[in-house]
Design a protein around this motif. Structure first.
Motif, PDB file in Angstrom:
ATOM      1  N   TYR A  70       0.367  -1.247   0.604  1.00  0.00           N
ATOM      2  CA  TYR A  70       0.039   0.097   0.374  1.00  0.00           C
ATOM      3  C   TYR A  70       0.708   1.357   0.152  1.00  0.00           C
ATOM      4  CZ  TYR A  70       0.512  -1.733   4.835  1.00  0.00           C
ATOM      5  OH  TYR A  70       1.763  -1.283   6.133  1.00  0.00           O
ATOM      6  N   GLY A 109       9.766   7.565   9.960  1.00  0.00           N
ATOM      7  CA  GLY A 109      10.523   7.142   8.728  1.00  0.00           C
ATOM      8  C   GLY A 109      10.294   5.947   8.230  1.00  0.00           C
ATOM      9  N   ARG A 162       1.770   0.977  14.150  1.00  0.00           N
ATOM     10  CA  ARG A 162      -0.083   0.165  13.617  1.00  0.00           C
ATOM     11  C   ARG A 162       0.171  -1.102  13.058  1.00  0.00           C
ATOM     12  NH1 ARG A 162      -2.234   4.858   9.034  1.00  0.00           N
ATOM     13  NH2 ARG A 162      -2.840   6.328  11.166  1.00  0.00           N
ATOM     14  N   GLU A 164      -1.824  -2.529  11.252  1.00  0.00           N
ATOM     15  CA  GLU A 164      -2.365  -3.035  10.528  1.00  0.00           C
ATOM     16  C   GLU A 164      -3.627  -3.582  10.414  1.00  0.00           C
ATOM     17  OE1 GLU A 164      -1.282  -0.288   8.659  1.00  0.00           O
ATOM     18  OE2 GLU A 164       1.164   0.081   8.890  1.00  0.00           O
ATOM     19  N   ARG A 184       4.949  -8.732  13.904  1.00  0.00           N
ATOM     20  CA  ARG A 184       4.070  -6.928  14.534  1.00  0.00           C
ATOM     21  C   ARG A 184       3.771  -7.247  15.087  1.00  0.00           C
ATOM     22  NH1 ARG A 184       5.561  -2.641  11.336  1.00  0.00           N
ATOM     23  NH2 ARG A 184       3.883  -0.782  11.349  1.00  0.00           N
ATOM     24  N   ILE A 235      -5.429   5.357   0.987  1.00  0.00           N
ATOM     25  CA  ILE A 235      -5.743   6.043   0.110  1.00  0.00           C
ATOM     26  C   ILE A 235      -4.446   5.818  -0.934  1.00  0.00           C
ATOM     27  CG2 ILE A 235      -5.519   8.419  -0.463  1.00  0.00           C
ATOM     28  CD1 ILE A 235      -5.113   9.316   2.001  1.00  0.00           C
ATOM     29  N   TYR A 310       0.789   8.238   0.452  1.00  0.00           N
ATOM     30  CA  TYR A 310      -0.184   8.213  -1.164  1.00  0.00           C
ATOM     31  C   TYR A 310      -0.545   9.427  -1.593  1.00  0.00           C
ATOM     32  CZ  TYR A 310      -2.165   9.884   3.585  1.00  0.00           C
ATOM     33  OH  TYR A 310      -1.253  11.095   4.465  1.00  0.00           O
TER      34      TYR A 310
END
Ligand code: SAM
Length: 352
Positions: A70, A109, A162, A164, A184, A235, A310
């Motif tokens: 993404y 970053g 996140r 996700e 994660r 997005i 995005y």
């Protein structure tokens, strides 16, 4: 139970079962959304008054060793124009921000091996020494527990990572096989254990996301009890494998923000840049839905357009002071005040 009953149950018990989340998220009406937003605002006003915290985000590198499907700064995007900020550049951003009242610096970053532990420690220590009254938030992805510990000891005290998605199969569709959902989640658990104010979160409407995934996300957030929650719409970015997918829904994002506020009344909840990108008034709408944090950009003007996660990311050419003035004005229009405050998480026992 009606959706209104479920929202009230969430308000009282601070949790719902997965099938209840699925019901609420699959068929909510405008009235349900308004009801949740009203309750969420009441809770925010009770806990934070009409005060909004602001954090200065410094996007210090857009190099990334990962290839998330993404993300516009994925390593496979050959069109991205790459940059790195030096320690001196980063400190200049902090200096400018501090002058205008910023008391939290968010270093974000891509996962860029150029910034090894030694360099990160040098940067964190110097910010901490120069600005001991400021919080340092890191958002630099997955590291070893040892690195997280060293950064914490050096003065970083918050971490945004996140999750996700709370669904492993969905996670695998969003990422390449180099990344794993288990790792994660392990990182998030380690961050919390170390003592960071920890933020998880997700993109609303990410490709292949289902109502069941969102319901799992809400269960996960309720159980993990993060201090911060980053929720914004997905997005598309034109140079990624997900370029043809539609952006996530603003309404669902706002509804989820309200439900997070109701579930975790003291959470630090930003109205995200992505929300401000898909809707011009997104940040204000986010606050009206229960958010209490905004994160203006403190990165140098010369690199801002290069941190393109995005398409059409809301970027302005205003400096740290002007950025803040615009934000203050926008918040004032809806009855909120942007305050100079580190804005730490304060623990309360929910449900009492
Ligand atoms: N590398 C760090 C990490 O993985 O946490 C921080 C940087 S990463 C670019 C920050 C967040 O940007 C991700 O967690 C993701 O949710 C969000 N993001 C990336 N691409 C996006 C997109 N196309 N739409 C909306 N959010 C996006």
């Amino acid at each position: 139970m009606t959706n209104k009953d479920l929202i009230e149950k969430l308000n009282g018990e601070k949790k719902l079962y997965i099938h209840e989340w699925e019901q609420l998220l699959s068929a909510y009406t405008e009235a349900d959304k308004d009801y949740a937003a009203k309750l969420a605002r009441e809770i925010s006003n009770k806990n934070f008054g009409n005060k909004i915290f602001f954090r200065g985000i410094i996007e210090f590198t857009n190099h990334c060793k990962n290839n998330c499907n993404y993300c516009g700064i994925r390593r496979g995007n050959k069109c991205a124009s790459r940059y790195r900020l030096s320690k001196e550049d980063i400190l200049l951003c902090c200096e400018e921000g501090y002058k205008y009242g910023y008391r939290t610096f968010v270093l974000q970053g891509g996962e860029d091996p150029f910034y090894d532990d030694e360099l990160m420690l040098d940067i964190i220590k110097e910010i901490h020494e120069n600005y001991p009254d400021c919080a340092i938030t890191l958002s630099i992805g997955e590291k070893s527990k040892d690195s997280y510990e060293k950064f914490f000891e050096a003065g970083a005290n918050r971490y945004l990572l996140r999750h996700e998605t709370a669904d492993k199969e969905h996670y695998n569709k969003l990422h390449t096989s180099e990344l794993s959902w288990e790792h994660r989640i392990k990182c998030l658990e380690e961050l919390k254990e170390i003592g960071y104010q920890t933020g998880c979160g997700l993109m609303v409407g990410s490709p292949y996301q289902t109502i069941n995934h969102l319901a799992k996300d809400m269960v996960f957030i309720g159980e993990f009890e993060p201090e911060m929650i980053g929720i914004g719409p997905f997005i598309p970015h034109k140079d990624t494998p997900f370029k043809e997918f539609p952006a996530g829904s603003v309404d669902t994002t706002l509804f989820l923000l309200s439900l997070c506020r109701i579930m975790l009344p003291n959470a630090l909840l930003p109205a995200t840049t992505a929300l401000g990108t898909v809707s011009g008034e997104g940040k204000q709408l986010g606050v009206m839905a229960g958010a209490n944090v905004v994160m203006p950009n403190l990165s140098p003007l010369s690199v801002r357009k290069k941190y393109m996660l995005y398409d059409n990311k809301a970027i302005n050419d205003d400096d740290a002071g002007e950025n803040l003035n615009i934000l203050k004005e926008n918040m004032k229009k809806i009855g909120y005040e942007v305050v100079i405050n580190k804005g730490d998480f304060k623990k309360v026992e929910y449900g009492q």
